[in-house]
Design a protein around this motif. Structure first.
Motif, PDB file in Angstrom:
ATOM      1  N   GLN A  94       0.840  -1.203   0.000  1.00  5.30           N
ATOM      2  CA  GLN A  94       0.000   0.000   0.000  1.00  5.30           C
ATOM      3  C   GLN A  94       0.874   1.252   0.000  1.00  5.30           C
ATOM      4  OE1 GLN A  94      -2.135  -1.414   3.436  1.00  5.30           O
ATOM      5  NE2 GLN A  94      -4.043  -1.618   2.282  1.00  5.30           N
ATOM      6  N   ASP A  95       1.943   1.180   0.777  1.00  5.40           N
ATOM      7  CA  ASP A  95       2.850   2.326   0.830  1.00  5.40           C
ATOM      8  C   ASP A  95       3.496   2.550  -0.537  1.00  5.40           C
ATOM      9  OD1 ASP A  95       4.260   4.355   2.451  1.00  5.40           O
ATOM     10  OD2 ASP A  95       6.019   3.202   1.850  1.00  5.40           O
ATOM     11  N   PHE A  97       2.320   1.633  -3.482  1.00  7.80           N
ATOM     12  CA  PHE A  97       1.289   2.141  -4.405  1.00  7.80           C
ATOM     13  C   PHE A  97       1.076   3.638  -4.183  1.00  7.80           C
ATOM     14  CE2 PHE A  97      -1.355  -1.122  -6.738  1.00  7.80           C
ATOM     15  CZ  PHE A  97      -0.438  -2.153  -6.624  1.00  7.80           C
ATOM     16  N   ASP A  98       1.128   4.043  -2.933  1.00  6.28           N
ATOM     17  CA  ASP A  98       0.905   5.459  -2.622  1.00  6.28           C
ATOM     18  C   ASP A  98       2.068   6.298  -3.141  1.00  6.28           C
ATOM     19  OD1 ASP A  98      -0.881   7.304  -1.567  1.00  6.28           O
ATOM     20  OD2 ASP A  98       0.232   7.465   0.313  1.00  6.28           O
ATOM     21  N   ARG A  99       3.284   5.821  -2.932  1.00  7.46           N
ATOM     22  CA  ARG A  99       4.441   6.594  -3.380  1.00  7.46           C
ATOM     23  C   ARG A  99       4.511   6.684  -4.889  1.00  7.46           C
ATOM     24  NH1 ARG A  99       8.632   3.802  -2.397  1.00  7.46           N
ATOM     25  NH2 ARG A  99       7.815   2.146  -1.082  1.00  7.46           N
ATOM     26  N   TRP A 100       4.072   5.625  -5.569  1.00  4.03           N
ATOM     27  CA  TRP A 100       4.144   5.607  -7.035  1.00  4.03           C
ATOM     28  C   TRP A 100       2.893   6.199  -7.689  1.00  4.03           C
ATOM     29  CZ3 TRP A 100       8.117   4.689 -10.232  1.00  4.03           C
ATOM     30  CH2 TRP A 100       9.274   4.136  -9.665  1.00  4.03           C
ATOM     31  N   ASP A 101       1.959   6.696  -6.923  1.00  4.81           N
ATOM     32  CA  ASP A 101       0.672   7.146  -7.476  1.00  4.81           C
ATOM     33  C   ASP A 101       0.075   6.068  -8.382  1.00  4.81           C
ATOM     34  OD1 ASP A 101       0.731   9.589  -6.137  1.00  4.81           O
ATOM     35  OD2 ASP A 101       1.959  10.504  -7.699  1.00  4.81           O
TER      36      ASP A 101
ATOM     37  N   HIS B  46       4.921  13.039  -5.703  1.00  8.94           N
ATOM     38  CA  HIS B  46       4.488  12.990  -4.305  1.00  8.94           C
ATOM     39  C   HIS B  46       3.186  12.202  -4.217  1.00  8.94           C
ATOM     40  CE1 HIS B  46       1.537  15.954  -5.504  1.00  8.94           C
ATOM     41  NE2 HIS B  46       2.506  16.653  -6.044  1.00  8.94           N
ATOM     42  N   ARG B  47       2.809  11.882  -2.999  1.00  9.82           N
ATOM     43  CA  ARG B  47       1.598  11.085  -2.797  1.00  9.82           C
ATOM     44  C   ARG B  47       0.346  11.897  -3.082  1.00  9.82           C
ATOM     45  NH1 ARG B  47       3.028   6.727   1.337  1.00  9.82           N
ATOM     46  NH2 ARG B  47       5.248   7.023   1.652  1.00  9.82           N
ATOM     47  N   LYS B  48      -0.716  11.210  -3.418  1.00  9.63           N
ATOM     48  CA  LYS B  48      -2.007  11.881  -3.565  1.00  9.63           C
ATOM     49  C   LYS B  48      -2.648  12.036  -2.189  1.00  9.63           C
ATOM     50  CE  LYS B  48      -4.625  10.538  -7.043  1.00  9.63           C
ATOM     51  NZ  LYS B  48      -5.349   9.594  -7.929  1.00  9.63           N
ATOM     52  N   ALA B  51      -5.378   8.798  -1.866  1.00  5.53           N
ATOM     53  CA  ALA B  51      -5.176   7.457  -2.423  1.00  5.53           C
ATOM     54  C   ALA B  51      -5.098   6.402  -1.326  1.00  5.53           C
ATOM     55  CB  ALA B  51      -3.915   7.425  -3.281  1.00  5.53           C
ATOM     56  N   MET B  52      -4.467   6.740  -0.206  1.00  9.06           N
ATOM     57  CA  MET B  52      -4.249   5.719   0.814  1.00  9.06           C
ATOM     58  C   MET B  52      -5.564   5.158   1.339  1.00  9.06           C
ATOM     59  SD  MET B  52      -2.155   3.780   2.306  1.00  9.06           S
ATOM     60  CE  MET B  52      -0.453   4.305   2.355  1.00  9.06           C
ATOM     61  N   MET B  55      -6.808   2.687  -1.039  1.00  9.84           N
ATOM     62  CA  MET B  55      -6.064   1.425  -1.021  1.00  9.84           C
ATOM     63  C   MET B  55      -6.317   0.626   0.247  1.00  9.84           C
ATOM     64  SD  MET B  55      -2.581   2.426  -2.849  1.00  9.84           S
ATOM     65  CE  MET B  55      -2.245   3.858  -1.939  1.00  9.84           C
ATOM     66  N   ARG B 683       4.373  12.441 -11.156  1.00  8.98           N
ATOM     67  CA  ARG B 683       3.880  11.084 -11.385  1.00  8.98           C
ATOM     68  C   ARG B 683       2.407  11.051 -11.730  1.00  8.98           C
ATOM     69  NH1 ARG B 683       7.128   8.011  -7.002  1.00  8.98           N
ATOM     70  NH2 ARG B 683       8.994   7.605  -8.212  1.00  8.98           N
TER      71      ARG B 683
END
Lengths: 167, 825, 336
Positions: A94-95, A97-101, B46-48, B51-52, B55, B683
């Motif tokens: 999950q981490d 996936f989050d870092r890679w968008d 960077h993160r959205k 998104a977390m 997920m 990204r």
């Protein structure tokens, strides 16, 4: 219609729910247990958005009869967060996936995570991009073109392998 | 610096304000330690912001909404492609236990349409049905099984009518499909001419003529459409819907339900993909709304995947006849286009599509003369509408293949030919659209280098590289319904704890618009992305936004957000400057701090800075607006349609391997270079480019949305088994190459990235197939039987001496023996 | 959501109990992996009152080499998932074409669920059948295989020509496998080559009251080369559109050695897989002899007549049967 009492093992816990016999595991998860992470996308096994693990293998919850899952270990995306590999409620996948968008709309993501987690567990080392493609070939994503998902899964496998390499 | 307390020190009262109570901490009290620096940077990866939770399986999409007493709605659909409804008897259904209400067309008779000029559909069929799948009646029952059984108990008597599946046949036909059509089955006809096209073609050294056919495709978002409605105790009707245009839904609900908009609240929950497929109201939203009103219970409707195919609004099939004139040096003298557009049963955005099919073609290439004549017809099929790259993906296929044919005929490199026709920045198109920034040449250079284009000359038979370019709009200059209000508006509030709230009507459909808003606010106020809460697409909480379509959100909503954030930034800087007795220009907000630009060691935490500003200005809230420039379009009827504040540019190179024995085309790589102005989130932009290239690739090779004229107009395969969306194993390596040509219209120079990058996919693959095996595929999709037939035809002509041997000596020996072994002439 | 019809579910724990349930509940259907029957039920191609789930019948999940009637065989329990079959070391070593076919079925998710028994008994498929009940109603009321009494593939046809679409079946036939059934009368063994009938409505000889319990595959007694070739549009999820299994027994362990026996089987034609006939001329020719490939391909091209029952044009598919056969042989030869 008559409902039967189901005794299931979900994410390591015993769970009981009443549901009609013709309900799928997906329906019981979503509409009886409010485990909404598993998604309904195509109705019949064509998209993989409902992927959960049964006895460690990724399967389609929309084509699994709920009552046939009795006595087996069901794992959903909600359970990833409290797996041993997780930290702060977040699995390395999950981490990554989050870092890679790697999640755009995120609708296919829970299913993809469950397929990917099974792959990493089965392989137990850093995975190749082709291994990811093969393992995730039953999960459709319409947003990403898959590139960032592959990036993220490979990255997560590296993260999981790293501590082992150190020891 | 005793007069500038550090963050660890007690600030104390300022300007004689009352001291905070000593018996406990208050909200936003200065933190104990140095604030953590922010981890993100504008323009980097960077993160959205959301998104977390997606997920983790926590996010509630529309179908995840649970309400007490929820009823389930199913819609009975027409099994006929075209029929009059003679009678509907719902009495058996209504009498069934568990059935709470049944609706038919008469309950919702007000016609609507997302384009206000073409209200040509009703929520449920009134008097006649126009395609297989048209909604006829809706049931609310205690569960889906009961609702389905009730639908089956509704007796509908139909009188079948002749059906049309071809636009040209429909135009010539006697039977009117859509009763709102002005004339026969004509939906929209647009003829526009700029310059003297006939003369331009006569003056050309080479005129390329071609006929192209783009079969329909659909969006394929993994989340099916879903809507839930509930009447609040105070009478307010709340509708949750998986829509990408909550404002247009709000307006049409008010119109069709005949109740004032202020009695309706529309909420778009997090969305599982859209791509244009959720950009107008659908039958389910009206049905759940009225059923909730009738039953006074919450009602949900979730489409089956089959219903998603019937709702469609996907890419229009187009038959396109093109004539393009070229001089010997490759420059274009003129373009003439005749296009027939298959609209399906309703207008949807069809008026706009008809214009877009011609209007969006006038860049990235300059040409002095252009005429297009586009005709949209009603047919007895699911209605077509906007799919990613609305209206212009089809003609882009045609013109980019035309350019490729010209390059072959003129003996020019196809990239060089495109370069020679580049329209450049800050110019005007032949149809009078003003172009701002333009990074097209860099796009070409990037894909040329990345693909190692030079090796094209020596690639063996069966392998090929193809190029195509394109442009797209960053929103449209004029809204769908005429009004003088801003095109976008955002409200931003700062909290004394150091957080910010953004209220925006914009629909995040997975493209990341919530993150984009957070990025802008965080950039202006020196915050971490997690410090910002974006509340979007709730008509009760957020200002109106027009929705996620035409790639408008980054430029327009981003622009409005920047406006609001900059106002707040000014207030915060002023408050700090006042206390530091400095000019405000010396104060910047960065890393959760306010800092003296000339003495970076002097800083104060953003929490304190916000508190100072709140003390000076009162509650920190600002609105921001964005309005489009009104001087960038054509001064003729229709000249506003397709005009945009800023244009993105794209180039693709596709590398293919064509199997000459099977006709199977394998796309190995797509290099996609896209000028998005400025990439705010690297990204995320790459993800849009990769997703676009993927979607175009699927359309090129395997996706088919059509009906079967020989079998009562049934859909050829309304499921994700039959509608083949590429899997992980099919998808080529996608290489996203971001090009940045900042545009003055966009926030930080940003333009769109969500739709433009799709356009060249299909022609780049078509041109690569030609480069591989010397055959032109002018009809989509490039399915193996079609490719194989084309190869056979070419080989027969080569054999007869009517065509030279393609790529002679480059891997052709194997082919000849293979063909001989296969026994095929 | 596309709904399943209402039914009861029985969860027997052994084969005897399954057989008893089948006997006592006419019309009951077996569900193993569920990946074929559940979509078909969602499409209302049947509305059984009871499903008998094999989820708890663990005795169907063994894979073992043993001696049977004086020869060596491998018995593969029908309840093994396709993933297990494709990964099993014994299967991979002795029956590589079966491992290949099992590993090419649909998608990884479906292979994790679907069983070998289920794939053997996979219902026939047709573009006019495998759609929703609503869709078939719009088509004009279904066909021989659903609610109607016409055929849309062969106008005027009285026989259902829905396509046998299993990846494993052509391979099992080519390997001379036997299908073991348990029924009220006890156990029955049917050669895979005789298991199928040219009737899309009921394309196997299995009685409704019988359960497929295992596949018995004879261990090769001579050196062998075998292959399975499949074409689909996508590399995953799709059913086969072209499907050929080949087996060549060789006099010695070389592709240059003479072929002593061969079987070539094609699927996705009509309801019955086609065992290619008239290949006697090939016997005695080395596998690597180009003439062998020519003869086999010509026979395949002549005898495989695809219909418009599945997507993609029949003439194209016919040509591809030949191309894929040729390539499969070429790959075997190249592999040595």
């Amino acid at each position: 219609m008559a409902e039967a009492l189901l005794s299931l093992r979900i994410n390591g816990e015993s769970v009981h729910a009443a549901a009609p016999a013709h309900w799928t595991l997906l329906e019981v998860l979503r509409y009886r247990l409010d485990l909404i992470g598993s998604k309904q996308g195509c109705d019949k096994g064509d998209c993989g958005a409902c992927t959960v693990q049964v006895d460690g293998e990724p399967v389609l919850a929309c084509l699994t009869l709920a009552c046939a899952a009795a006595g087996r270990e069901v794992r959903t995306v909600e359970g990833l967060g409290w797996s041993p590999e997780a930290s702060n409620g977040c699995h390395p996948l999950q981490d990554a996936f989050d870092r890679w968008d790697a999640a755009q709309c995120g609708f296919c993501t829970p299913g993809i995570l469950m397929s990917a987690e099974a792959l990493l567990r089965k392989v137990g080392r850093v995975v190749t991009r082709d291994e990811v493609r093969e393992a995730l070939a039953g999960n459709l994503c319409r947003c990403t073109g898959y590139t960032k998902i592959i990036d993220a899964v490979v990255d997560a496998s590296e993260m999981l392998a790293a501590p082992r390499d150190e020891t | 610096m005793p007069e500038q307390p550090g963050p660890e020190e007690d600030v104390g009262p300022v300007d004689g304000q009352v001291e905070a109570p000593v018996d406990g901490p208050v909200d936003g009290e200065a933190p104990e330690s140095e604030p953590e620096p922010v981890r993100w940077q504008l323009g980097k990866s960077h993160r959205k912001v959301d998104a977390m939770e997606r997920m983790r399986g926590i996010t509630r999409y529309t179908d995840d909404i649970k309400l007490p007493g929820l009823l389930h709605c199913k819609i009975l659909r027409s099994p006929h492609p075209h029929a009059n409804i003679l009678s509907i008897d719902v009495s058996r259904a209504l009498a069934m236990p568990g059935v709470h209400a049944v609706l038919t067309g008469e309950d919702l008779p007000v016609p609507y349409g997302v384009i206000p000029w073409t209200p040509d559909e009703t929520a449920l069929a009134c008097g006649k049905v126009c395609y297989v799948g048209d909604g006829v009646a809706a049931v609310a029952a205690i569960d889906e099984d009961t609702a389905i059984a009730a639908c089956e108990a509704i007796d509908v008597e139909y009188e079948p009518l002749p059906a049309y599946y071809d636009p040209e046949e429909a135009l010539a036909g006697d039977h009117k499909i859509n009763p709102y059509a002005k004339r026969g089955n004509l939906s929209k006809d647009v003829v526009l001419e700029f310059g003297d096209v006939e003369a331009s073609l006569e003056q050309a050294d080479v005129v390329v003529e071609g006929e192209y056919y783009f079969e329909g495709t659909t969006h394929g978002a993994i989340e099916p459409h879903c809507a839930v409605a509930q009447v609040e105790p105070n009478g307010l009707l709340t509708v949750w819907s998986a829509t990408q245009v909550s404002h247009y839904l709000h307006r049409e609900l008010a119109k069709v339900l005949r109740r004032p908009a202020h009695t309706i609240r529309v909420i778009q929950p997090p969305l599982g993909g859209a791509f244009g497929g959720k950009s107008e109201p659908f039958d389910l939203e009206f049905c759940v709304a009225l059923l909730a009103i009738r039953t006074q219970r919450p009602v949900k409707c979730l489409y089956t995947r089959e219903e998603v195919f019937y709702s469609h609004r996907g890419r229009h099939p187009m038959r396109m006849r093109y004539k393009t004139g070229f001089r010997q040096d490759g420059t274009i003298t003129g373009v003439s286009a005749r296009t027939f557009i298959d609209g399906g049963a309703y207008s949807s955005f069809g008026l706009v599509t008809t214009y877009y099919s011609g209007q969006l073609l006038c860049a990235p290439y300059a040409f002095p003369a252009y005429r297009f004549h586009s005709t949209r017809a009603y047919t007895n099929k699911p209605a077509c509408g906007p799919k990613r790259g609305h209206g212009s993906v089809q003609p882009r296929f045609a013109i980019e293949v035309q350019l490729d044919k010209a390059a072959v005929e003129l003996g020019l490199d196809p990239i060089e030919l495109r370069r020679r026709n580049d329209i450049g920045p800050d110019g005007m198109t032949v149809n009078e659209f003003k172009i701002g920034s333009n990074g097209f040449l860099e796009c070409l250079a990037r894909v040329e280098a990345a693909s190692d284009w030079g090796r094209r000359a020596t690639l063996p038979y069966g392998r090929g590289l193809g190029i195509a370019g394109s442009t797209y709009i960053s929103g449209t200059n004029y809204p769908i319904y005429p009004n003088e209000m801003p095109q976008a508006a955002v409200q931003v509030c700062l909290d004394r704890s150091g957080r910010a709230r953004v209220f925006s009507g914009a629909n995040d459909i997975g493209q990341g618009s919530n993150t984009m808003l957070a990025v802008i606010v965080a950039q202006e106020l020196g915050l971490e992305l997690d410090d910002i809460r974006v509340l979007s697409a709730d008509s009760d909480l957020c200002p109106v936004d027009l929705g996620a379509y035409s790639s408008r959100i980054t430029l327009m909503v981003g622009g409005a957000c920047l406006d609001a954030a900059q106002k707040l930034r000014r207030k915060v800087r002023a408050a700090v400057a006042k206390r530091w007795e400095l000019p405000a220009r010396r104060v910047t907000l960065i890393d959760r701090k306010a800092m003296d630009l000339e003495d970076p060691s002097r800083s104060v935490s953003i929490v304190e800075a916000f508190q100072w500003a709140e003390a000076d200005h009162g509650l920190l809230g600002e609105v921001g607006n964005y309005n489009t420039p009104k001087d960038r379009h054509g001064s003729y009827r229709g000249g506003t349609i397709g005009a945009s504040p800023a244009y993105s540019f794209t180039a693709h190179v596709a590398e293919v391997e064509v199997d000459p024995d099977t006709g199977v085309v394998e796309v190995k790589h797509i290099w996609v270079a896209h000028d998005c102005g400025t990439a705010l989130s690297r990204r995320i932009v790459e993800g849009q480019m990769e997703g676009s290239a993927y979607m175009g690739f699927g359309e090129a090779l395997m996706e088919r949305h059509d009906v079967d004229p020989g079998h009562n107009g049934v859909h050829i395969g309304p499921s994700l088994l039959d509608y083949r969306m590429p899997t992980f194993l099919d998808t080529p390596e996608l290489h996203a190459l971001i090009v940045e040509a900042p545009d003055a219209q966009g926030p930080y120079g940003a333009k769109e990235a969500g739709e433009g990058p799709l356009h060249p996919s299909i022609p780049a693959i078509a041109n690569a197939i030609y480069d591989a095996v010397g055959v032109r595929l002018d009809s989509l999709p490039f399915a193996p039987p079609r490719v194989l037939t084309a190869i056979d035809d070419r080989l027969a002509l080569e054999h007869a001496g009517e065509l030279p041997t393609f790529k002679l000596g480059r891997g052709r020996a194997g082919l000849a023996s293979a063909r001989a072994a296969g026994g095929v002439a | 959501m596309l709904r399943l019809p209402q039914f009861g579910v029985a969860l027997p724990s052994n084969v005897d109990a399954v057989v008893a349930l089948l006997r006592d509940n006419p019309g009951a259907r077996i569900v193993a992996g569920g990946t074929d029957i559940l979509p078909n039920l969602k499409h209302r191609l049947d509305e059984p009152g009871m499903l008998i789930s094999l989820a708890q019948v663990s005795e169907l999940r063994s894979i073992a080499k043993l001696a049977h009637e004086g020869r060596e065989v491998v018995e593969i329990g029908a309840g093994n998932t396709l993933t297990r079959v494709s990964e099993d070391p014994l299967v991979r070593e002795l029956f590589p074409s079966l491992a290949t076919a099992a590993g090419l079925v649909a998608s990884p998710l479906i292979r994790n669920m679907g069983t070998l028994g289920g794939n053997v008994n996979l219902d026939t498929r047709c573009r006019y059948v495998n759609q929703t009940k609503f869709w078939r109603e719009a088509l004009g009321g279904g066909c021989l295989k659903s609610e109607g009494n016409v055929c849309f593939v062969v106008p005027g046809g009285r026989n259902c020509v829905a396509a046998m679409s299993s990846d494993c079946v052509p391979v099992l036939i080519s390997l001379g496998a036997e299908i073991v059934l348990a029924g009220p009368e006890g156990q029955r063994v049917v050669p895979a080559a005789k298991y199928f009938k040219a009737d899309g409505l009921r394309h196997t000889v299995r009685d409704d009251a019988e359960l497929t319990t295992k596949l018995r595959v004879p261990v090769p007694t001579t050196p062998r080369r075998s292959a399975y070739a499949k074409w689909t549009v996508r590399k995953s999820i799709d059913f086969p559109l072209v499907s050929v299994a080949l087996r060549f027994d060789l006099k010695s362990d070389s592709v240059d050695a003479p072929v002593t026996e061969l079987v070539v089987v094609a699927g996705v034609l009509g309801a019955k897989p086609r065992v290619i006939a008239k290949l006697d001329d090939v016997i005695g020719k080395p596998l690597s002899d180009p003439a062998l490939s020519r003869i086999v391909c010509a026979a395949v091209g002549k005898q495989c007549k695809p219909l418009e029952n599945v997507p993609y044009e029949a003439p194209y598919r016919r040509r591809m049967f030949e191309v894929f056969t040729r390539r499969a042989i070429a790959e075997l030869v190249a592999a040595g």
